[in-house]
Design a protein around this motif. Structure first.
Motif, mmCIF file in Angstrom:
data_model
loop_
_atom_site.group_PDB
_atom_site.id
_atom_site.type_symbol
_atom_site.label_atom_id
_atom_site.label_comp_id
_atom_site.label_asym_id
_atom_site.label_seq_id
_atom_site.Cartn_x
_atom_site.Cartn_y
_atom_site.Cartn_z
ATOM 1 N N PRO A 200 14.195 13.936 -17.332
ATOM 2 C CA PRO A 200 15.028 12.871 -16.620
ATOM 3 C C PRO A 200 15.165 13.206 -14.999
ATOM 4 C CG PRO A 200 15.939 14.126 -18.308
ATOM 5 C CD PRO A 200 14.768 14.836 -17.942
ATOM 6 N N SER A 201 14.701 12.446 -14.409
ATOM 7 C CA SER A 201 14.728 12.523 -12.764
ATOM 8 C C SER A 201 15.381 11.407 -12.065
ATOM 9 C CB SER A 201 13.157 12.653 -12.493
ATOM 10 O OG SER A 201 13.016 12.707 -11.078
ATOM 11 N N ALA A 202 16.367 12.027 -11.600
ATOM 12 C CA ALA A 202 17.324 10.824 -10.970
ATOM 13 C C ALA A 202 17.326 11.214 -9.418
ATOM 14 C CB ALA A 202 18.727 10.962 -11.281
ATOM 15 N N GLY A 203 17.584 10.129 -8.710
ATOM 16 C CA GLY A 203 17.763 10.285 -7.058
ATOM 17 C C GLY A 203 19.334 10.229 -6.619
ATOM 18 N N ALA A 204 19.692 11.255 -6.156
ATOM 19 C CA ALA A 204 21.190 11.344 -5.781
ATOM 20 C C ALA A 204 21.524 10.270 -4.509
ATOM 21 C CB ALA A 204 21.323 12.913 -5.243
ATOM 22 N N PRO B 33 0.903 -1.330 0.053
ATOM 23 C CA PRO B 33 0.008 0.003 -0.161
ATOM 24 C C PRO B 33 0.609 1.129 0.043
ATOM 25 C CG PRO B 33 -0.404 -1.528 1.843
ATOM 26 C CD PRO B 33 0.740 -1.848 1.385
ATOM 27 N N ARG B 34 0.445 2.249 -0.840
ATOM 28 C CA ARG B 34 1.082 3.480 -0.737
ATOM 29 C C ARG B 34 0.270 4.621 -0.801
ATOM 30 N NH1 ARG B 34 5.543 4.221 -5.328
ATOM 31 N NH2 ARG B 34 6.110 6.097 -3.667
ATOM 32 N N ALA B 35 0.318 5.615 -0.093
ATOM 33 C CA ALA B 35 -0.676 6.833 0.028
ATOM 34 C C ALA B 35 -0.039 7.675 -1.265
ATOM 35 C CB ALA B 35 -0.069 7.565 1.335
ATOM 36 N N GLU C 263 17.594 13.506 -2.155
ATOM 37 C CA GLU C 263 17.586 14.355 -2.938
ATOM 38 C C GLU C 263 17.608 13.819 -4.105
ATOM 39 O OE1 GLU C 263 21.022 17.561 -2.150
ATOM 40 O OE2 GLU C 263 21.302 16.008 -0.987
ATOM 41 N N GLN C 264 16.940 14.817 -5.057
ATOM 42 C CA GLN C 264 16.697 14.595 -6.225
ATOM 43 C C GLN C 264 17.614 15.518 -7.267
ATOM 44 O OE1 GLN C 264 12.401 15.282 -6.657
ATOM 45 N NE2 GLN C 264 12.259 13.043 -7.318
ATOM 46 N N MET C 265 17.944 14.853 -8.536
ATOM 47 C CA MET C 265 18.590 15.646 -9.680
ATOM 48 C C MET C 265 17.691 15.724 -10.863
ATOM 49 S SD MET C 265 22.581 13.941 -8.903
ATOM 50 C CE MET C 265 21.984 12.552 -9.445
ATOM 51 N N GLN D 216 15.786 -2.377 -9.913
ATOM 52 C CA GLN D 216 15.156 -1.392 -9.113
ATOM 53 C C GLN D 216 15.460 0.106 -9.754
ATOM 54 O OE1 GLN D 216 13.078 -1.960 -6.454
ATOM 55 N NE2 GLN D 216 13.462 -4.253 -6.818
ATOM 56 N N GLU D 217 14.255 0.973 -9.826
ATOM 57 C CA GLU D 217 14.442 2.375 -10.441
ATOM 58 C C GLU D 217 15.560 3.059 -9.852
ATOM 59 O OE1 GLU D 217 10.870 4.224 -10.953
ATOM 60 O OE2 GLU D 217 11.934 6.326 -10.926
ATOM 61 N N LEU D 218 16.362 3.717 -10.554
ATOM 62 C CA LEU D 218 17.401 4.745 -10.180
ATOM 63 C C LEU D 218 17.026 5.924 -10.762
ATOM 64 C CD1 LEU D 218 21.102 3.883 -11.230
ATOM 65 C CD2 LEU D 218 20.493 4.270 -9.203
ATOM 66 N N GLU D 219 16.447 6.010 -12.012
ATOM 67 C CA GLU D 219 16.026 7.295 -12.691
ATOM 68 C C GLU D 219 14.888 6.966 -13.377
ATOM 69 O OE1 GLU D 219 19.227 9.376 -14.256
ATOM 70 O OE2 GLU D 219 17.766 10.468 -15.570
ATOM 71 N N GLY D 220 13.920 8.168 -13.778
ATOM 72 C CA GLY D 220 12.956 7.878 -14.429
ATOM 73 C C GLY D 220 13.108 8.860 -15.447
ATOM 74 N N PHE E 288 17.861 -0.181 3.175
ATOM 75 C CA PHE E 288 18.964 1.017 3.530
ATOM 76 C C PHE E 288 18.398 2.479 2.882
ATOM 77 C CE2 PHE E 288 23.856 1.590 3.096
ATOM 78 C CZ PHE E 288 23.872 1.973 4.464
ATOM 79 N N THR E 289 19.119 2.789 2.048
ATOM 80 C CA THR E 289 18.671 4.297 1.796
ATOM 81 C C THR E 289 17.760 4.330 0.267
ATOM 82 O OG1 THR E 289 20.619 4.577 0.456
ATOM 83 C CG2 THR E 289 20.716 5.589 2.609
ATOM 84 N N PHE E 290 17.639 3.217 -0.089
ATOM 85 C CA PHE E 290 16.630 2.906 -1.347
ATOM 86 C C PHE E 290 15.627 3.990 -1.362
ATOM 87 C CE2 PHE E 290 13.796 1.184 -4.186
ATOM 88 C CZ PHE E 290 14.587 1.529 -5.612
HETATM 89 P P1 ATP Z 1 9.647 4.601 -6.760
HETATM 90 O O1 ATP Z 1 8.754 4.170 -7.863
HETATM 91 O O2 ATP Z 1 10.627 3.973 -6.389
HETATM 92 O O3 ATP Z 1 8.750 5.161 -5.828
HETATM 93 P P2 ATP Z 1 8.949 7.200 -8.198
HETATM 94 O O4 ATP Z 1 8.672 6.477 -9.665
HETATM 95 O O5 ATP Z 1 7.857 7.519 -7.267
HETATM 96 O O6 ATP Z 1 10.200 5.945 -7.393
HETATM 97 P P3 ATP Z 1 10.076 9.647 -9.114
HETATM 98 O O7 ATP Z 1 8.713 10.253 -8.544
HETATM 99 O O8 ATP Z 1 10.098 9.369 -10.584
HETATM 100 O O9 ATP Z 1 10.163 8.361 -8.347
HETATM 101 O O10 ATP Z 1 11.226 10.212 -8.554
HETATM 102 C C1 ATP Z 1 12.526 10.272 -9.128
HETATM 103 C C2 ATP Z 1 13.633 9.560 -8.684
HETATM 104 O O11 ATP Z 1 13.698 10.227 -7.098
HETATM 105 C C3 ATP Z 1 13.553 8.198 -8.768
HETATM 106 O O12 ATP Z 1 13.927 7.575 -9.725
HETATM 107 C C4 ATP Z 1 14.351 7.835 -7.369
HETATM 108 O O13 ATP Z 1 15.710 7.886 -7.777
HETATM 109 C C5 ATP Z 1 14.156 9.026 -6.344
HETATM 110 N N1 ATP Z 1 13.418 8.547 -5.392
HETATM 111 C C6 ATP Z 1 11.994 8.775 -5.497
HETATM 112 N N2 ATP Z 1 11.403 8.339 -4.327
HETATM 113 C C7 ATP Z 1 12.455 7.978 -3.437
HETATM 114 C C8 ATP Z 1 12.644 7.591 -2.115
HETATM 115 N N3 ATP Z 1 11.337 7.141 -1.417
HETATM 116 N N4 ATP Z 1 13.720 7.232 -1.762
HETATM 117 C C9 ATP Z 1 14.819 7.612 -2.372
HETATM 118 N N5 ATP Z 1 14.867 8.116 -3.378
HETATM 119 C C10 ATP Z 1 13.803 8.249 -4.087
#
Ligand code: ATP
Length: 539
Positions: free
Chosen positions: A400-404, A183-185, A257-259, A326-330, A249-251
């Protein structure tokens, strides 16, 4: 790495080395929040700086070989809450939702009931939406078909119980267990209040993404820079999401932080730019040392796409805690959704009708045969909409939305290596070495006097001082040189420079390469250039 590893053991290594600590650990910690230690803060800084340098200051040429125009922004974390209404983050969806990976249906987690049943000694739950008699009957039939002995009806489960039972829940519209997601809000935003009174009118949100600050400033940037399409606006900054189940962990953290880049382009060229950014972003990770077999770009299926998205590719990484990438960046093609949403009339948008683009060059080029050169005057002649859109339109956006933090975790996983090296006596010993790309390595070089006498410490200190203004370097004169090497291997330092007896005679030093263990003798005057070469982007 990344073969499977015990993440708890890995987290302990990261803590012991000063990469990452649990936030507020002395008070028992807090779930979903992390601190970066002395090595971690350098690593993450290097990642953000590499991104900024390669994407904003020096992006490669575009698909037709043209220069790309990129600028940066640094927006406030707290914005007018109306921003989040327009973006769709504030709305009717504050409830925990579960998706079914097989049927693609979405359910409210707080509205799912289940029939429990005993299938050959194992409990299975057959879920159905609360109050839906028909669905309840279907759940009963499914239990029968599975030869399961009916147990009690389970009213709505608590979220932790639901999460624990996910592998044994058969969703309402499928026959197999284990297809429901956690479940995710929908609205994951942290709330606060701006001002002394904690009232509804003062309610504000901590931004859940940096992107909206870019859209809200689109007009400001256009006006102050006079940029022409196509161009990109980039931002690096904190985002906050009240994740239901922070983990790995930090995933999945609650503060990260986002880039992000919002790249604005003409609708007719948007697919070309989408492909450009998708390919460039994947390549970027490889240039920083991520092996391509661990990187998986995954084009989302039509059914997965957000309602506004024309195409999205997730760049995924084989993290060692999971069997699935697992997603690094969308990288998302967002069409004109965001600028249109923000320009919509209140209460949904700002009502600002300037969030579009006027193609002045094209307007001037087409002047022949027109009665006026004023676009405003021309509009008064009620030209067909298709003609107007040739000159004035809402740009499309590629994001391009990446997570630092996610990339920092991937870099840590990718770098972690155990290998065998000879010790001082020639015996094999196991060493842990963090094989960071030199650009990302927290410490670029360590400087050692071989012994603490004969003028070696002074010579070593002089070299250290001459390098310090340019790189993060480390001076170490404690213990045997072999042990000093090990400490730097664990920190991921690419070069160890030793000042020895010969240095005093001929001004040369040895530079030891972390990965090949090769020691090269070079003149002191060339040390800086040697390090610089390794730090050049693309190397
Ligand atoms: P996910 O499906 O893993 O929750 P998302 O598709 O919701 O990710 P986006 O909204 O596209 O994520 O955010 C862009 C990027 O921000 C992601 O690719 C990820 O690298 C980072 N990110 C998003 N949510 C988190 C989180 N809770 N913790 C760490 N990084 C995150």
């Amino acid at each position: 790495m990344p073969t499977k590893i015990d993440m708890a053991k890995f987290a302990k290594f990261c803590k012991d080395m000063g990469f990452i600590y649990q936030s507020s650990e002395i008070y028992g910690g807090i779930n979903g929040f992390w601190d970066y230690g002395p090595l971690g803060v350098e690593l993450k800084k290097n990642i953000k700086e590499a991104w900024w340098q390669d994407m904003v200051r020096n992006p490669p040429p575009g698909p037709d070989g043209q220069e790309i125009r990129m600028v940066g922004l640094d927006c406030a974390i707290i914005m007018n809450p109306k921003v989040w209404v327009a973006s769709g983050h504030v709305g009717g969806f504050a409830d925990p939702m579960m998706d079914c990976k097989a049927s693609k249906k979405r359910y409210r987690a707080d509205q799912l009931e289940a029939l429990s049943a005993d299938a050959g000694g194992k409990t299975v739950y057959f879920a159905y939406p609360k109050g839906d008699d028909e669905a309840q009957k279907v759940a009963g039939k499914k239990a029968k078909k599975a030869n399961a002995k009916p147990g009690a009806t389970v009213a709505v489960m608590s979220i932790p119980d639901l999460i624990a039972a996910l592998p044994i829940i058969v969703g309402p519209d499928v026959e197999e267990a284990g297809t429901l997601t956690e479940p995710r809000a929908f609205n994951l935003m942290f709330e606060s209040h701006a001002g002394p009174i904690a009232s509804e009118e003062n309610k504000v949100y901590l931004r859940p993404e940096t992107a909206q600050g870019i859209f809200a400033n689109y007009r400001n940037v256009l006006d102050s820079t006079r940029l022409k399409l196509p161009f990109g606006i980039a931002q690096v900054g904190k985002a906050f999401r009240n994740e239901i189940n922070p983990r790995n962990f930090t995933f999945r953290s609650r503060e990260f932080e986002q880039m992000e880049i919002e790249f604005f382009c003409h609708p007719a060229e948007s697919m070309k730019w989408y492909e450009y950014w998708r390919d460039l972003r994947k390549k970027w990770y490889s240039t920083l040392g991520v092996k391509s077999e661990n990187l998986v770009p995954r084009e989302q299926g039509k059914e997965e796409l957000a309602h506004y998205s024309i195409g999205t590719t997730d760049i995924e990484y084989m993290f060692p805690f999971s069997d699935e990438p697992q997603e690094l960046e969308g990288v998302a093609h967002r069409g004109d959704f965001d600028l249109k949403a923000h320009s919509a009339p209140p209460p949904k948008g700002s009502g600002n009708d300037k969030l579009n683009y006027f193609d002045e060059e094209r307007w001037n080029a087409d002047s022949a045969g027109r009665s006026t050169n004023s676009f405003k005057e021309w509009l008064k002649t009620s030209p067909p909409a298709a003609d107007v859109e040739k000159y004035q339109f809402t740009p499309h956006v590629i994001e391009p939305s990446a997570g630092a933090d996610r990339f920092t975790l991937a870099v840590l996983c990718e770098a972690y290596t155990e290998d065998e090296v000879p010790d001082a006596k020639g015996n094999k010993e196991t060493r842990v070495v963090m094989k960071f790309h030199p650009r990302l390595a927290p410490i670029k070089a360590a400087i050692f006097p071989l012994v603490n006498k004969d003028g070696m410490p002074e010579k070593a200190m002089a070299l250290y001082r001459s390098l310090k203004p340019h790189f993060n370097v480390f001076f170490d004169d404690k213990g045997a040189v072999g042990r000093r090497y090990r400490r730097q291997d664990e920190a991921g330092t690419p070069f160890c420079i030793t000042i020895d007896g010969d240095t005093l005679k001929d001004d040369t030093v040895t530079i030891r390469d972390r990965d090949t263990l090769k020691q090269e003798r070079v003149p002191i005057s060339q040390v800086r250039a040697t390090i610089e070469r390794a730090l050049t982007p693309g190397c």
